[in-house]
Design an enzyme around this catalytic site. Structure first.
Site, PDB file in Angstrom:
ATOM      1  N   SER A  78      -2.917  -8.046   3.241  1.00  0.00           N
ATOM      2  CA  SER A  78      -3.201  -7.807   4.665  1.00  0.00           C
ATOM      3  C   SER A  78      -3.637  -9.094   5.363  1.00  0.00           C
ATOM      4  O   SER A  78      -3.230  -9.362   6.498  1.00  0.00           O
ATOM      5  CB  SER A  78      -4.283  -6.734   4.816  1.00  0.00           C
ATOM      6  OG  SER A  78      -3.827  -5.501   4.317  1.00  0.00           O
ATOM      7  N   HIS A 125       0.842  -1.213   0.000  1.00  0.00           N
ATOM      8  CA  HIS A 125       0.000   0.000   0.000  1.00  0.00           C
ATOM      9  C   HIS A 125       0.872   1.257   0.000  1.00  0.00           C
ATOM     10  O   HIS A 125       0.599   2.220  -0.730  1.00  0.00           O
ATOM     11  CB  HIS A 125      -0.886   0.040   1.258  1.00  0.00           C
ATOM     12  CG  HIS A 125      -1.877  -1.070   1.395  1.00  0.00           C
ATOM     13  ND1 HIS A 125      -1.997  -1.814   2.549  1.00  0.00           N
ATOM     14  CD2 HIS A 125      -2.812  -1.554   0.544  1.00  0.00           C
ATOM     15  CE1 HIS A 125      -2.968  -2.704   2.403  1.00  0.00           C
ATOM     16  NE2 HIS A 125      -3.470  -2.577   1.187  1.00  0.00           N
ATOM     17  N   ARG A 154      -1.308  -6.597  -8.072  1.00  0.00           N
ATOM     18  CA  ARG A 154      -0.171  -7.427  -7.675  1.00  0.00           C
ATOM     19  C   ARG A 154       0.092  -8.528  -8.683  1.00  0.00           C
ATOM     20  O   ARG A 154       1.227  -8.903  -8.940  1.00  0.00           O
ATOM     21  CB  ARG A 154      -0.435  -8.055  -6.302  1.00  0.00           C
ATOM     22  CG  ARG A 154      -0.445  -7.068  -5.170  1.00  0.00           C
ATOM     23  CD  ARG A 154      -1.010  -7.661  -3.923  1.00  0.00           C
ATOM     24  NE  ARG A 154      -2.431  -7.959  -4.096  1.00  0.00           N
ATOM     25  CZ  ARG A 154      -3.265  -8.219  -3.096  1.00  0.00           C
ATOM     26  NH1 ARG A 154      -2.818  -8.256  -1.863  1.00  0.00           N
ATOM     27  NH2 ARG A 154      -4.540  -8.462  -3.346  1.00  0.00           N
ATOM     28  N   LYS A 203     -14.896  -8.283   4.926  1.00  0.00           N
ATOM     29  CA  LYS A 203     -14.034  -9.450   5.083  1.00  0.00           C
ATOM     30  C   LYS A 203     -14.001  -9.900   6.536  1.00  0.00           C
ATOM     31  O   LYS A 203     -13.867  -9.074   7.442  1.00  0.00           O
ATOM     32  CB  LYS A 203     -12.617  -9.107   4.637  1.00  0.00           C
ATOM     33  CG  LYS A 203     -12.536  -8.733   3.178  1.00  0.00           C
ATOM     34  CD  LYS A 203     -11.165  -8.220   2.830  1.00  0.00           C
ATOM     35  CE  LYS A 203     -11.087  -7.927   1.343  1.00  0.00           C
ATOM     36  NZ  LYS A 203      -9.795  -7.359   0.962  1.00  0.00           N
TER      37      LYS A 203
HETATM   38  O1  PNS Z   1      -8.351  -3.332   0.547  1.00  0.00           O
HETATM   39  P1  PNS Z   1      -9.532  -3.992  -0.094  1.00  0.00           P
HETATM   40  O2  PNS Z   1     -10.310  -4.774   0.937  1.00  0.00           O
HETATM   41  O3  PNS Z   1      -9.155  -4.821  -1.271  1.00  0.00           O
HETATM   42  O4  PNS Z   1     -10.472  -2.811  -0.610  1.00  0.00           O
HETATM   43  C1  PNS Z   1     -11.720  -3.096  -1.218  1.00  0.00           C
HETATM   44  C2  PNS Z   1     -12.525  -1.811  -1.406  1.00  0.00           C
HETATM   45  C3  PNS Z   1     -12.733  -1.088  -0.090  1.00  0.00           C
HETATM   46  C4  PNS Z   1     -11.797  -0.892  -2.345  1.00  0.00           C
HETATM   47  C5  PNS Z   1     -13.881  -2.238  -2.041  1.00  0.00           C
HETATM   48  O5  PNS Z   1     -14.459  -3.211  -1.254  1.00  0.00           O
HETATM   49  C6  PNS Z   1     -14.857  -1.083  -2.174  1.00  0.00           C
HETATM   50  O6  PNS Z   1     -14.714  -0.261  -3.026  1.00  0.00           O
HETATM   51  N1  PNS Z   1     -15.864  -1.036  -1.265  1.00  0.00           N
HETATM   52  C7  PNS Z   1     -16.827   0.021  -1.202  1.00  0.00           C
HETATM   53  C8  PNS Z   1     -18.230  -0.449  -1.613  1.00  0.00           C
HETATM   54  C9  PNS Z   1     -18.436  -0.292  -3.095  1.00  0.00           C
HETATM   55  O7  PNS Z   1     -18.288   0.773  -3.663  1.00  0.00           O
HETATM   56  N2  PNS Z   1     -18.772  -1.400  -3.750  1.00  0.00           N
HETATM   57  C10 PNS Z   1     -18.954  -1.485  -5.170  1.00  0.00           C
HETATM   58  C11 PNS Z   1     -17.663  -1.908  -5.842  1.00  0.00           C
HETATM   59  S1  PNS Z   1     -17.927  -2.230  -7.545  1.00  0.00           S
END
Ligand code: PNS
Length: 159
Positions: free
Chosen positions: A128, A17, A91, A41
């Protein structure tokens, strides 16, 4: 002036990150790092306040980076903070499939586009979830997380 949004769970923030934010901070005028309030999660480690405190500490050296938290749709936050793009790190090919789908969904519902930045190969295994697990079981993650995060992981009652 180009502002980008870098969203994530950051439980915990790791060196992959940090690399993405440092890269984005060099490419764009401003980076907003946003931690999801309620990551879906399971098996999480840090509450939101801890994740935010660590994000603030880890990015204090970058003048054009600020942190925030969010709930709901990432594209609504992008609109709220007036971000031009969402930035995501890739990644491996395995990331690409789900990230592409999210990018397409986000573009379809809002028009907000996502830019992908490749992670350096030496950090492509960082996640993570794995770092939480390795740290919990006593493995050495000192090369994988910023010093403040390492301290927090080692300070855990069962750490
Ligand atoms: O670090 P992560 O867990 O991979 O991040 C995932 C994240 C927070 C970027 C993703 O879950 C997200 O955008 N969540 C917000 C809800 C949302 O907008 N959902 C629609 C996605 S298409």
């Amino acid at each position: 002036m180009t502002r980008v949004l870098y969203p994530g769970s950051f439980d915990p923030v790791h060196n992959g990150h940090v690399e993405m934010v440092e890269t984005a901070a060099g490419l764009f005028d401003e980076v907003v790092v946003a931690a999801l309030i309620n990551p879906s999660k399971g098996g999480g480690l840090l509450d939101l306040e801890e994740r935010m405190a660590l994000l603030d500490e880890c990015f204090a050296h970058l003048d054009n980076v600020r942190t925030t938290k969010f709930d709901g749709l990432v594209v609504d936050l992008a609109t709220e903070v007036e971000a031009d793009f969402i930035v995501k790190g890739l990644r491996a090919v395995s990331d690409f499939e789900s990230e592409l789908q999210m990018a397409q969904m986000n573009a379809a519902i809002s028009g907000v586009q996502t830019l992908f930045l490749p992670t350096a190969s030496r950090r492509s295994f960082l996640a993570s979830r794995l770092i939480r697990e390795v740290a919990r079981l006593g493995g050495d993650v000192s090369d994988m997380v910023p010093p403040a995060v390492l301290k927090r992981l080692l300070d855990r009652p069962d750490g």
